[in-house]
Design a protein around this motif. Structure first.
Motif, PDB file in Angstrom:
ATOM      1  N   THR A  30       0.826  -1.199   0.000  1.00  0.00           N
ATOM      2  CA  THR A  30       0.000   0.000   0.000  1.00  0.00           C
ATOM      3  C   THR A  30       0.864   1.254   0.000  1.00  0.00           C
ATOM      4  OG1 THR A  30      -0.127   0.083   2.420  1.00  0.00           O
ATOM      5  CG2 THR A  30      -1.845  -1.172   1.270  1.00  0.00           C
ATOM      6  N   ARG A  31       0.216   2.400  -0.282  1.00  0.00           N
ATOM      7  CA  ARG A  31       0.885   3.694  -0.278  1.00  0.00           C
ATOM      8  C   ARG A  31       0.074   4.664   0.586  1.00  0.00           C
ATOM      9  NH1 ARG A  31       4.324   5.293  -4.288  1.00  0.00           N
ATOM     10  NH2 ARG A  31       3.070   7.117  -4.865  1.00  0.00           N
ATOM     11  N   LEU A  32       0.032   4.366   1.855  1.00  0.00           N
ATOM     12  CA  LEU A  32      -0.696   5.212   2.802  1.00  0.00           C
ATOM     13  C   LEU A  32       0.117   6.461   3.104  1.00  0.00           C
ATOM     14  CD1 LEU A  32      -2.890   5.813   4.930  1.00  0.00           C
ATOM     15  CD2 LEU A  32      -1.602   4.376   6.526  1.00  0.00           C
ATOM     16  N   PRO A  33      -0.410   7.662   2.825  1.00  0.00           N
ATOM     17  CA  PRO A  33       0.296   8.879   3.230  1.00  0.00           C
ATOM     18  C   PRO A  33       0.501   8.890   4.743  1.00  0.00           C
ATOM     19  CG  PRO A  33      -1.439   9.400   1.652  1.00  0.00           C
ATOM     20  CD  PRO A  33      -1.634   7.960   2.056  1.00  0.00           C
ATOM     21  N   ALA A  34       1.734   9.136   5.173  1.00  0.00           N
ATOM     22  CA  ALA A  34       2.019   9.159   6.603  1.00  0.00           C
ATOM     23  C   ALA A  34       1.399  10.376   7.264  1.00  0.00           C
ATOM     24  CB  ALA A  34       3.530   9.148   6.830  1.00  0.00           C
ATOM     25  N   CYS A  35       1.160  11.435   6.501  1.00  0.00           N
ATOM     26  CA  CYS A  35       0.539  12.649   7.036  1.00  0.00           C
ATOM     27  C   CYS A  35      -0.026  13.449   5.871  1.00  0.00           C
ATOM     28  CB  CYS A  35       1.555  13.486   7.830  1.00  0.00           C
ATOM     29  SG  CYS A  35       2.999  13.973   6.859  1.00  0.00           S
ATOM     30  N   LEU A  36      -0.905  14.360   6.190  1.00  0.00           N
ATOM     31  CA  LEU A  36      -1.457  15.284   5.193  1.00  0.00           C
ATOM     32  C   LEU A  36      -1.745  16.595   5.930  1.00  0.00           C
ATOM     33  CD1 LEU A  36      -2.291  15.612   2.245  1.00  0.00           C
ATOM     34  CD2 LEU A  36      -4.585  14.846   2.874  1.00  0.00           C
ATOM     35  N   HIS A  37      -0.726  17.433   6.032  1.00  0.00           N
ATOM     36  CA  HIS A  37      -0.836  18.673   6.795  1.00  0.00           C
ATOM     37  C   HIS A  37      -1.543  19.739   5.964  1.00  0.00           C
ATOM     38  CE1 HIS A  37       1.546  17.232  10.131  1.00  0.00           C
ATOM     39  NE2 HIS A  37       2.480  16.807   9.291  1.00  0.00           N
ATOM     40  N   VAL A  38      -2.562  20.349   6.563  1.00  0.00           N
ATOM     41  CA  VAL A  38      -3.344  21.380   5.875  1.00  0.00           C
ATOM     42  C   VAL A  38      -3.500  22.604   6.778  1.00  0.00           C
ATOM     43  CG1 VAL A  38      -4.638  19.700   4.502  1.00  0.00           C
ATOM     44  CG2 VAL A  38      -5.532  20.428   6.731  1.00  0.00           C
ATOM     45  N   ARG A  39      -3.859  23.706   6.128  1.00  0.00           N
ATOM     46  CA  ARG A  39      -4.197  24.947   6.842  1.00  0.00           C
ATOM     47  C   ARG A  39      -5.553  25.419   6.365  1.00  0.00           C
ATOM     48  NH1 ARG A  39       0.201  26.729   9.515  1.00  0.00           N
ATOM     49  NH2 ARG A  39       2.269  26.043   8.776  1.00  0.00           N
ATOM     50  N   PHE A  40      -6.221  26.196   7.204  1.00  0.00           N
ATOM     51  CA  PHE A  40      -7.534  26.723   6.854  1.00  0.00           C
ATOM     52  C   PHE A  40      -7.846  27.888   7.786  1.00  0.00           C
ATOM     53  CE2 PHE A  40      -7.588  22.803   9.295  1.00  0.00           C
ATOM     54  CZ  PHE A  40      -8.140  23.204  10.501  1.00  0.00           C
ATOM     55  N   PRO A  41      -8.693  28.812   7.323  1.00  0.00           N
ATOM     56  CA  PRO A  41      -9.085  29.910   8.206  1.00  0.00           C
ATOM     57  C   PRO A  41      -9.820  29.373   9.424  1.00  0.00           C
ATOM     58  CG  PRO A  41      -9.694  30.351   5.917  1.00  0.00           C
ATOM     59  CD  PRO A  41      -9.286  28.913   5.987  1.00  0.00           C
ATOM     60  N   THR A  42      -9.609  29.992  10.565  1.00  0.00           N
ATOM     61  CA  THR A  42     -10.370  29.606  11.751  1.00  0.00           C
ATOM     62  C   THR A  42     -11.806  30.080  11.596  1.00  0.00           C
ATOM     63  OG1 THR A  42      -9.702  31.634  12.866  1.00  0.00           O
ATOM     64  CG2 THR A  42      -8.336  29.682  13.212  1.00  0.00           C
ATOM     65  N   ALA A  43     -12.659  29.597  12.487  1.00  0.00           N
ATOM     66  CA  ALA A  43     -14.089  29.868  12.353  1.00  0.00           C
ATOM     67  C   ALA A  43     -14.389  31.357  12.247  1.00  0.00           C
ATOM     68  CB  ALA A  43     -14.835  29.263  13.533  1.00  0.00           C
ATOM     69  N   SER A  44     -13.661  32.182  12.991  1.00  0.00           N
ATOM     70  CA  SER A  44     -13.948  33.610  13.011  1.00  0.00           C
ATOM     71  C   SER A  44     -13.563  34.297  11.718  1.00  0.00           C
ATOM     72  CB  SER A  44     -13.200  34.285  14.182  1.00  0.00           C
ATOM     73  OG  SER A  44     -11.808  34.080  14.025  1.00  0.00           O
ATOM     74  N   SER A  45     -12.598  33.706  10.967  1.00  0.00           N
ATOM     75  CA  SER A  45     -12.137  34.353   9.744  1.00  0.00           C
ATOM     76  C   SER A  45     -12.535  33.612   8.493  1.00  0.00           C
ATOM     77  CB  SER A  45     -10.595  34.467   9.771  1.00  0.00           C
ATOM     78  OG  SER A  45     -10.009  33.187   9.864  1.00  0.00           O
ATOM     79  N   ALA A  46     -13.273  32.493   8.640  1.00  0.00           N
ATOM     80  CA  ALA A  46     -13.661  31.706   7.468  1.00  0.00           C
ATOM     81  C   ALA A  46     -14.670  32.432   6.632  1.00  0.00           C
ATOM     82  CB  ALA A  46     -14.241  30.363   7.940  1.00  0.00           C
ATOM     83  N   PRO A  47     -14.683  32.243   5.312  1.00  0.00           N
ATOM     84  CA  PRO A  47     -15.684  32.854   4.453  1.00  0.00           C
ATOM     85  C   PRO A  47     -17.083  32.348   4.814  1.00  0.00           C
ATOM     86  CG  PRO A  47     -14.430  31.207   3.246  1.00  0.00           C
ATOM     87  CD  PRO A  47     -13.745  31.415   4.565  1.00  0.00           C
ATOM     88  N   LYS A  48     -18.063  33.192   4.553  1.00  0.00           N
ATOM     89  CA  LYS A  48     -19.442  32.862   4.934  1.00  0.00           C
ATOM     90  C   LYS A  48     -20.057  31.790   4.048  1.00  0.00           C
ATOM     91  CE  LYS A  48     -19.478  35.870   8.256  1.00  0.00           C
ATOM     92  NZ  LYS A  48     -19.455  35.410   9.646  1.00  0.00           N
ATOM     93  N   THR A  49     -19.628  31.703   2.796  1.00  0.00           N
ATOM     94  CA  THR A  49     -20.216  30.734   1.898  1.00  0.00           C
ATOM     95  C   THR A  49     -19.125  29.911   1.242  1.00  0.00           C
ATOM     96  OG1 THR A  49     -20.226  32.298   0.054  1.00  0.00           O
ATOM     97  CG2 THR A  49     -22.207  32.201   1.434  1.00  0.00           C
ATOM     98  N   VAL A  50     -19.494  28.715   0.866  1.00  0.00           N
ATOM     99  CA  VAL A  50     -18.557  27.812   0.205  1.00  0.00           C
ATOM    100  C   VAL A  50     -19.248  27.256  -1.032  1.00  0.00           C
ATOM    101  CG1 VAL A  50     -17.162  25.734   0.437  1.00  0.00           C
ATOM    102  CG2 VAL A  50     -17.587  27.169   2.440  1.00  0.00           C
ATOM    103  N   GLY A  51     -18.497  27.123  -2.124  1.00  0.00           N
ATOM    104  CA  GLY A  51     -19.065  26.543  -3.336  1.00  0.00           C
ATOM    105  C   GLY A  51     -19.577  25.140  -3.090  1.00  0.00           C
ATOM    106  N   GLY A  52     -20.538  24.722  -3.885  1.00  0.00           N
ATOM    107  CA  GLY A  52     -21.131  23.395  -3.688  1.00  0.00           C
ATOM    108  C   GLY A  52     -20.153  22.280  -3.917  1.00  0.00           C
ATOM    109  N   ILE A  53     -20.410  21.162  -3.294  1.00  0.00           N
ATOM    110  CA  ILE A  53     -19.602  19.963  -3.456  1.00  0.00           C
ATOM    111  C   ILE A  53     -20.514  18.863  -3.957  1.00  0.00           C
ATOM    112  CG2 ILE A  53     -18.171  18.255  -2.287  1.00  0.00           C
ATOM    113  CD1 ILE A  53     -17.560  20.378  -0.198  1.00  0.00           C
ATOM    114  N   ARG A  54     -20.130  18.290  -5.036  1.00  0.00           N
ATOM    115  CA  ARG A  54     -20.958  17.212  -5.573  1.00  0.00           C
ATOM    116  C   ARG A  54     -20.590  15.908  -4.926  1.00  0.00           C
ATOM    117  NH1 ARG A  54     -20.984  16.770 -11.861  1.00  0.00           N
ATOM    118  NH2 ARG A  54     -18.826  16.185 -11.504  1.00  0.00           N
TER     119      ARG A  54
END
Length: 424
Positions: free
Chosen positions: A400-424
């Motif tokens: 198998t090729r399991l990623p050992a990690c997948l580090h991400v960043r994102f705005p915190t709740a207070s700074s996140a955008p109000k709307t997000v595009g749809g996800i199918r």
């Protein structure tokens, strides 16, 4: 070439192939050197090198998996290196390649008898209840780090989802034992020095669960297996549990992690969050073509001398199915079509293998993976890879090729955008 497989030296280790940063480039070089059937080193061994044939062709794999008369699954009867005692008893290959009394290692009528409880158990799952449970789990997991602004979507997310849905929800295994199962299964799939210790710990946990369910039956698959007339004793029950849990754990974690990585790194998919064209289902399918949860699937054993891909194969040789390699077979996807991955809704991949031993849980696995990816993208608006240029490390394994990690960043709740595009 007439040299016997067992006598070949200097072969590329299968673990090295699986760890390649350019997996399909590696397959292309191996095809150029050897063709579609490649001799590889499975394990060095203390006394003998243990070799196998890695099948890199879509047609070659399909021919093998669909022909039970010529290609068997039971290593106790048909794997020459095992029968002749060439494989070390404490081999790291043992958990994945030594015989066990479950459907994976069985052929013919025995396989049908042991496969039936798996199929029946999955058929009786309440899919709607499972979907609600998965969505709640995913929302709860993201809630643990959504205010932090960063996370590891493997260790903190993808690895937990099958642990809860498969071990806890489907088999009634408590969370403490589920975490131990996860650690044991990582060792099992790694096929390293600790693989047998991990396998034994998994066996102990499942044996305890069976004992508990005998005293207090519940509405779970452990109890269903104990009551199924096809399973003759506790060992077969435990092995069936191990088969389903191990398949559900590692492979589902990989599928989720790989699909998230694709959604976050490939503009064809990341654009979907902002109204682009390709969504989660397409990402899941592309992963099954390019980097399926089982990169290399052990094993089939020819019951007679034969030819595969123009190469002479001896009875009892180990055949390893290059499920990822099948996806880039240039006879299926010509090399001059650089964007063949974009074939939408094409599910002719071999990501779940094929034939009588095709994965029985692919429907349930897709439900889990789809909800997991959708929920992460919905609950973490603006999520991006922490370092888009950094290579993704892999957990060592020949299979198998399991990623050992997948580090991400994102705005915190207070700074996140109000709307997000749809996800199918």
């Amino acid at each position: 070439m007439t040299e016997r497989l067992a006598d070949m030296t200097g072969l590329t280790p299968l673990t090295e192939i699986a760890a390649s940063p350019d997996l399909h480039g590696t397959y292309a070089r191996l095809r150029e050197q050897w063709g579609y059937v490649v001799p590889v080193l499975l394990e060095q061994g203390r006394r003998h090198p243990i070799n196998g044939w890695l099948l890199l062709g879509y047609r070659e794999i399909l021919d093998v998996v669909q022909d039970e008369r010529r290609f068997a699954r039971n290593p106790e009867l048909h794997w020459r290196d095992y029968v002749e005692g060439r494989v070390d008893p404490d081999s790291g290959l043992a958990p994945m390649m030594f015989p066990r009394p479950n459907a994976y290692f069985a052929d013919g009528e025995t396989h049908q008898r042991l496969r039936a409880p798996l199929d029946q158990g999955l058929l009786e799952l309440d899919q709607h209840a499972m979907a609600r449970r998965i969505r709640a789990i995913c929302t709860e997991l993201t809630g643990d780090f959504v205010g932090r602004g960063h996370a590891d979507l493997v260790a903190e997310y993808a690895a937990h989802i099958p642990m809860v849905t498969v071990a806890n929800t489907m088999f009634g295994i408590d969370m403490e034992h589920s975490r131990r199962l996860h650690e044991g299964l990582l060792a099992l799939f790694g096929s390293g020095a600790d693989s047998q210790d991990g396998y034994l710990d998994v066996q102990r946990i499942l044996t305890d669960v069976i004992a508990a369910r005998k005293k207090a039956p519940a509405a779970d698959m452990t109890t269903a297996f104990l009551r199924h007339p096809n399973l003759r004793d506790d060992t077969e029950v435990m092995q069936e549990m191990l088969l389903m849990i191990s398949a559900g754990y590692e492979t589902t974690t990989i599928w989720i992690a790989r699909a998230l990585l694709l959604m976050l790194s490939d503009p064809r998919f990341s654009g979907r969050i902002r109204g682009g064209t390709l969504g989660v289902n397409e990402a899941l399918d592309e992963v099954l073509w390019r980097d399926p949860p089982m990169t290399h699937m052990p094993a089939r054993f020819p019951v007679m001398d034969c030819r595969i891909g123009g190469r002479q194969i001896t009875r009892g040789d180990a055949l390893i199915l290059g499920l990822a390699a099948a996806g880039s077979d240039p006879r299926i996807h010509p090399a001059d079509r650089a964007n063949w991955w974009q074939e939408i809704d094409n599910r002719a991949h071999l990501g779940w293998s094929a034939g009588p031993h095709t994965c029985p849980a692919k429907g349930a696995a897709r439900t889990i993976a789809r909800i997991a990816v959708e929920t992460a993208l919905h609950e973490l608006p603006g999520v991006t890879l922490a370092d888009p240029d950094a290579p993704i490390p892999l957990v060592p394994s020949p299979w198998t090729r399991l990623p050992a990690c997948l580090h991400v960043r994102f705005p915190t709740a207070s700074s996140a955008p109000k709307t997000v595009g749809g996800i199918r």
